[in-house]
Write an enzyme that holds these catalytic residues in place. Structure first.
Site, PDB file in Angstrom:
ATOM      1  N   ALA A 294       0.813  -1.083  -0.041  1.00 37.97           N
ATOM      2  CA  ALA A 294      -0.043   0.133   0.017  1.00 37.97           C
ATOM      3  C   ALA A 294       0.799   1.288   0.021  1.00 37.97           C
ATOM      4  CB  ALA A 294      -0.867   0.032   1.121  1.00 37.97           C
TER       5      ALA A 294
ATOM      6  N   GLY B 146       0.662  -4.938   1.159  1.00 37.83           N
ATOM      7  CA  GLY B 146      -0.433  -5.238  -0.035  1.00 37.83           C
ATOM      8  C   GLY B 146       0.034  -5.774  -0.946  1.00 37.83           C
TER       9      GLY B 146
ATOM     10  N   GLU C 141      -0.149  -9.177  -0.107  1.00 38.96           N
ATOM     11  CA  GLU C 141      -1.606  -9.747   0.174  1.00 38.96           C
ATOM     12  C   GLU C 141      -2.308  -9.833  -1.269  1.00 38.96           C
ATOM     13  OE1 GLU C 141      -2.056  -6.335   2.667  1.00 38.96           O
ATOM     14  OE2 GLU C 141      -3.077  -7.562   4.086  1.00 38.96           O
TER      15      GLU C 141
ATOM     16  N   GLU D 116       4.317  -4.831   7.536  1.00 38.82           N
ATOM     17  CA  GLU D 116       3.509  -3.663   8.179  1.00 38.82           C
ATOM     18  C   GLU D 116       3.899  -3.583   9.663  1.00 38.82           C
ATOM     19  OE1 GLU D 116       2.130  -6.226   6.575  1.00 38.82           O
ATOM     20  OE2 GLU D 116       0.780  -5.471   5.160  1.00 38.82           O
TER      21      GLU D 116
END
Ligand code: COA
Length: 257
Positions: free
Chosen positions: A65, A110, A113, A133
């Site tokens: 992200a 992300g 993911e 993270e």
């Protein structure tokens, strides 16, 4: 369709979506998530028998992200970003055809993911994956706390999420985080061969197989077995079932729809 941060290529049943923001190592900001969402619409509208997701440039699949965007977010903005990320990544998970993540470099946060939501993961030997993270003071927020353990088991998932380890391709293979590791310059051709092989299989049966396998994570054994019985018998009478079995009996290669 024309997006600034995503490209889509459709060729002979194989659609390739490339996250294309190399100056930010393909980090998924809101614009890129929106473009990915629209690209998935486009992939569904085309005759996509196999979807490949990868990253542009030499370094990254998706570096996560967008940290610069997240830095000053409050709870409300974070909720909206989580919703957006989940919605798009869920679409990859439930895409109505097999999805291959061609992990060509960094896949953190992300990005990891996104790869976890694919059906299959092929890594370049340069790939490095991780749910990193924790070192940003947060936790995985686009499905990583749930999908990682389902793929690699609870102990490995806890270690990866707690320590934020960056796992190289060889270790990712050993942990079951990816299914293949190939030379960097062979990744595209390896994935293309894999996609072509899948694209030649009976598409409806493949989709059914994906949905049935997904039940492992969505329901209990009894309900999953009931699901399998129902979809298995539902395949009888399809053109591909007739062709597949007739070809076997006639001792020839099947030609699926
Ligand atoms: N969000 C926003 N920007 C990012 C980013 C991310 N997740 N990952 C990398 N970038 C940006 C960098 O800020 C840098 O921008 P700049 O050129 O304006 O300085 C650019 O992409 C290139 O990254 P850089 O760090 O210089 O490359 P590198 O080769 O030295 O390191 C990484 C690559 C992937 C190891 C490093 O960028 C990194 O650790 N990124 C964060 C990974 C992460 O924690 N992701 C999880 C987010 S939830």
């Amino acid at each position: 369709m024309d997006w600034d941060t995503v490209t889509l290529d459709h060729d002979d049943g194989v659609t390739t979506i490339t996250i294309d923001r190399p100056d930010r190592l393909n980090a998924l900001n809101v614009e890129t998530l929106d473009a990915l969402d629209e690209a998935l619409d486009e992939a569904e509208a085309q005759d996509t028998r196999v979807l490949v997701v990868t990253g542009a440039g030499e370094d990254a699949f998706v570096a996560g992200a967008d940290i610069a965007y997240m830095k000053d977010m409050g709870v409300e903005a974070a909720q909206a970003y989580a919703e957006r990320g989940h919605a798009v990544i869920n679409r990859v998970d439930t895409f109505p055809a097999p999805v291959i993540a061609a992990v060509n470099g960094y896949a953190f946060g992300g990005g990891c993911e996104l790869a976890l939501a694919a059906d299959l993961r092929v890594a370049s030997e340069r790939a490095v994956l991780g749910q990193t993270e924790i070192d940003l003071g947060i936790v995985p927020g686009w499905g990583g706390t749930q999908r990682l353990a389902r793929l690699v088991g609870d102990e490995t998932a806890r270690r990866m999420v707690f320590f934020g380890d960056r796992v190289d391709a060889e270790d990712a293979d050993r942990l079951g985080l990816v299914g293949d590791v190939v030379a960097h310059d062979q990744l595209d051709s390896f994935v293309r061969d894999m996609a072509d092989e899948l694209a030649a299989k009976p598409a409806f049966a493949l989709r059914t197989a994906k949905e049935a396998l997904d039940q492992v994570h969505r329901t209990n054994l009894e309900a999953g077995l009931r699901y399998e019985k129902r979809v298995w018998s539902g395949l009888f009478g399809t053109a591909d079932q007739e062709e597949g079995m007739t070809a076997f009996v006639e001792d020839r290669e099947p030609e699926f729809e």
